[in-house]
Motif scaffolding. Structure first.
Motif, mmCIF file in Angstrom:
data_model
loop_
_atom_site.group_PDB
_atom_site.id
_atom_site.type_symbol
_atom_site.label_atom_id
_atom_site.label_comp_id
_atom_site.label_asym_id
_atom_site.label_seq_id
_atom_site.Cartn_x
_atom_site.Cartn_y
_atom_site.Cartn_z
ATOM 1 N N PHE A 62 27.460 -2.074 46.831
ATOM 2 C CA PHE A 62 27.885 -1.533 48.118
ATOM 3 C C PHE A 62 29.158 -0.712 47.922
ATOM 4 C CE2 PHE A 62 25.961 -5.761 48.634
ATOM 5 C CZ PHE A 62 24.767 -5.368 49.196
ATOM 6 N N PRO A 63 29.020 0.590 47.713
ATOM 7 C CA PRO A 63 30.156 1.432 47.300
ATOM 8 C C PRO A 63 31.295 1.565 48.303
ATOM 9 C CG PRO A 63 28.247 2.785 47.841
ATOM 10 C CD PRO A 63 27.785 1.360 47.867
ATOM 11 N N ASN A 64 31.077 1.322 49.574
ATOM 12 C CA ASN A 64 32.140 1.511 50.561
ATOM 13 C C ASN A 64 32.809 0.214 51.005
ATOM 14 O OD1 ASN A 64 31.719 4.265 50.517
ATOM 15 N ND2 ASN A 64 30.250 4.198 52.186
ATOM 16 N N LEU A 65 32.379 -0.905 50.443
ATOM 17 C CA LEU A 65 33.003 -2.179 50.795
ATOM 18 C C LEU A 65 34.145 -2.476 49.831
ATOM 19 C CD1 LEU A 65 30.081 -4.628 51.644
ATOM 20 C CD2 LEU A 65 31.577 -3.393 53.196
ATOM 21 N N GLY A 66 35.092 -3.234 50.288
ATOM 22 C CA GLY A 66 36.221 -3.647 49.473
ATOM 23 C C GLY A 66 37.000 -4.708 50.210
ATOM 24 N N TYR A 67 38.150 -5.049 49.684
ATOM 25 C CA TYR A 67 39.021 -6.039 50.299
ATOM 26 C C TYR A 67 40.455 -5.561 50.150
ATOM 27 C CZ TYR A 67 39.010 -7.506 45.413
ATOM 28 O OH TYR A 67 39.093 -7.522 44.054
ATOM 29 N N PRO A 68 41.381 -6.100 50.944
ATOM 30 C CA PRO A 68 42.747 -5.564 50.935
ATOM 31 C C PRO A 68 43.566 -6.007 49.722
ATOM 32 C CG PRO A 68 42.542 -7.296 52.577
ATOM 33 C CD PRO A 68 41.173 -7.083 52.003
ATOM 34 N N CYS A 69 44.399 -5.091 49.259
ATOM 35 C CA CYS A 69 45.385 -5.372 48.216
ATOM 36 C C CYS A 69 46.314 -6.468 48.751
ATOM 37 C CB CYS A 69 46.180 -4.107 47.910
ATOM 38 S SG CYS A 69 47.680 -4.333 46.940
ATOM 39 N N THR A 70 46.678 -7.401 47.895
ATOM 40 C CA THR A 70 47.524 -8.516 48.303
ATOM 41 C C THR A 70 48.890 -8.054 48.795
ATOM 42 O OG1 THR A 70 46.419 -9.907 46.687
ATOM 43 C CG2 THR A 70 48.512 -10.705 47.519
ATOM 44 N N LYS A 71 49.385 -6.962 48.235
ATOM 45 C CA LYS A 71 50.737 -6.510 48.570
ATOM 46 C C LYS A 71 50.766 -5.515 49.738
ATOM 47 C CE LYS A 71 54.904 -4.672 46.474
ATOM 48 N NZ LYS A 71 55.461 -3.930 45.355
ATOM 49 N N CYS A 72 49.891 -4.508 49.709
ATOM 50 C CA CYS A 72 50.009 -3.434 50.711
ATOM 51 C C CYS A 72 48.800 -3.298 51.636
ATOM 52 C CB CYS A 72 50.265 -2.103 50.008
ATOM 53 S SG CYS A 72 48.818 -1.452 49.136
ATOM 54 N N ALA A 73 47.750 -4.066 51.399
ATOM 55 C CA ALA A 73 46.539 -4.078 52.231
ATOM 56 C C ALA A 73 45.659 -2.835 52.093
ATOM 57 C CB ALA A 73 46.879 -4.328 53.694
ATOM 58 N N THR A 74 45.895 -2.004 51.082
ATOM 59 C CA THR A 74 44.994 -0.897 50.800
ATOM 60 C C THR A 74 43.665 -1.481 50.331
ATOM 61 O OG1 THR A 74 46.823 0.513 50.121
ATOM 62 C CG2 THR A 74 44.648 1.129 49.320
ATOM 63 N N THR A 75 42.550 -0.876 50.702
ATOM 64 C CA THR A 75 41.244 -1.391 50.293
ATOM 65 C C THR A 75 41.044 -1.190 48.799
ATOM 66 O OG1 THR A 75 40.337 -0.925 52.472
ATOM 67 C CG2 THR A 75 38.763 -1.242 50.690
ATOM 68 N N ILE A 76 40.695 -2.284 48.114
ATOM 69 C CA ILE A 76 40.437 -2.242 46.669
ATOM 70 C C ILE A 76 39.094 -2.889 46.389
ATOM 71 C CG2 ILE A 76 42.861 -2.206 45.974
ATOM 72 C CD1 ILE A 76 42.688 -5.227 45.514
ATOM 73 N N ARG A 77 38.616 -2.730 45.148
ATOM 74 C CA ARG A 77 37.306 -3.265 44.783
ATOM 75 C C ARG A 77 37.365 -4.278 43.649
ATOM 76 N NH1 ARG A 77 32.936 -0.981 46.620
ATOM 77 N NH2 ARG A 77 31.792 -1.151 44.677
ATOM 78 N N GLU A 78 38.532 -4.415 43.010
ATOM 79 C CA GLU A 78 38.669 -5.402 41.937
ATOM 80 C C GLU A 78 40.125 -5.813 41.797
ATOM 81 O OE1 GLU A 78 37.317 -3.609 38.328
ATOM 82 O OE2 GLU A 78 38.879 -2.106 38.324
ATOM 83 N N GLY A 79 40.320 -7.013 41.263
ATOM 84 C CA GLY A 79 41.667 -7.524 41.078
ATOM 85 C C GLY A 79 42.287 -7.976 42.380
ATOM 86 N N LYS A 80 43.608 -8.123 42.361
ATOM 87 C CA LYS A 80 44.325 -8.546 43.564
ATOM 88 C C LYS A 80 45.243 -7.458 44.085
ATOM 89 C CE LYS A 80 44.239 -13.432 42.573
ATOM 90 N NZ LYS A 80 44.178 -14.382 43.634
ATOM 91 N N LEU A 81 45.565 -6.477 43.221
ATOM 92 C CA LEU A 81 46.494 -5.414 43.597
ATOM 93 C C LEU A 81 45.864 -4.049 43.394
ATOM 94 C CD1 LEU A 81 49.676 -6.774 41.794
ATOM 95 C CD2 LEU A 81 49.212 -6.882 44.230
ATOM 96 N N CYS A 82 46.248 -3.081 44.227
ATOM 97 C CA CYS A 82 45.820 -1.704 44.017
ATOM 98 C C CYS A 82 46.587 -1.138 42.826
ATOM 99 C CB CYS A 82 46.064 -0.873 45.274
ATOM 100 S SG CYS A 82 47.807 -0.630 45.706
ATOM 101 N N SER A 83 46.154 -0.023 42.308
ATOM 102 C CA SER A 83 46.790 0.545 41.117
ATOM 103 C C SER A 83 48.248 0.914 41.375
ATOM 104 C CB SER A 83 46.010 1.761 40.623
ATOM 105 O OG SER A 83 45.916 2.731 41.649
#
Length: 140
Positions: free
Chosen positions: A79-100
């Motif tokens: 599902f290419p448009n799904l994601g979850y929020p970065c732990t720090k800034c809430a930007t949508t990400i697809r892996e890990g806990k933090l955005c780049s």
């Protein structure tokens, strides 16, 4: 062995274990919600849906859908448009806990702290190497 606890969703008493954190009734409801979400996402036309679209179409709260994603029950690779929020800034990400961006920021802060600690150690070493000479007058 489990311990008696109140269900965080409905406040019913149940035996809490590391794998079971909600009562049986709420668990059944979560499973029914998962089936609704997964049934919606399996349709070809819904595979590109955003999380808001899934919430609106299934009436399942966003937090529960994010729980399904974090627990690996919904594979983001499908599902290419799904994601979850970065732990720090809430930007949508697809892996890990933090955005780049946040990950780079934290790494930068760690390097800065390491440089400061290294500088502090160097100063302490220099101060310890100083030799002090005392003036002793010649005796007569």
């Amino acid at each position: 062995m489990g311990e008696l606890s109140n269900c965080p969703k409905c406040n019913a008493i149940f035996v809490k274990t590391p794998l079971k954190t909600i009562c049986q009734d709420c668990f059944k409801q979560e499973e029914a919600d998962f089936e609704k979400v997964y049934k919606f996402l399996r349709k070809r036309e819904n595979r590109t849906a955003l999380i808001d679209d899934v919430v609106e179409a299934t009436d399942v709260e966003e937090g529960l859908i994010l729980k399904f994603i974090r627990n690996g029950r919904i594979q983001l690779s499908n599902f290419p448009n799904l994601g979850y929020p970065c732990t720090k800034c809430a930007t949508t990400i697809r892996e890990g806990k933090l955005c780049s961006h946040c990950e780079a920021d934290i790494k930068s802060q760690v390097k800065q702290m390491e440089r400061e600690e290294s500088h502090k150690r160097d100063l302490e070493l220099q101060q310890n190497k100083k030799t002090f000479y005392a003036y002793m007058p010649k005796s007569k």
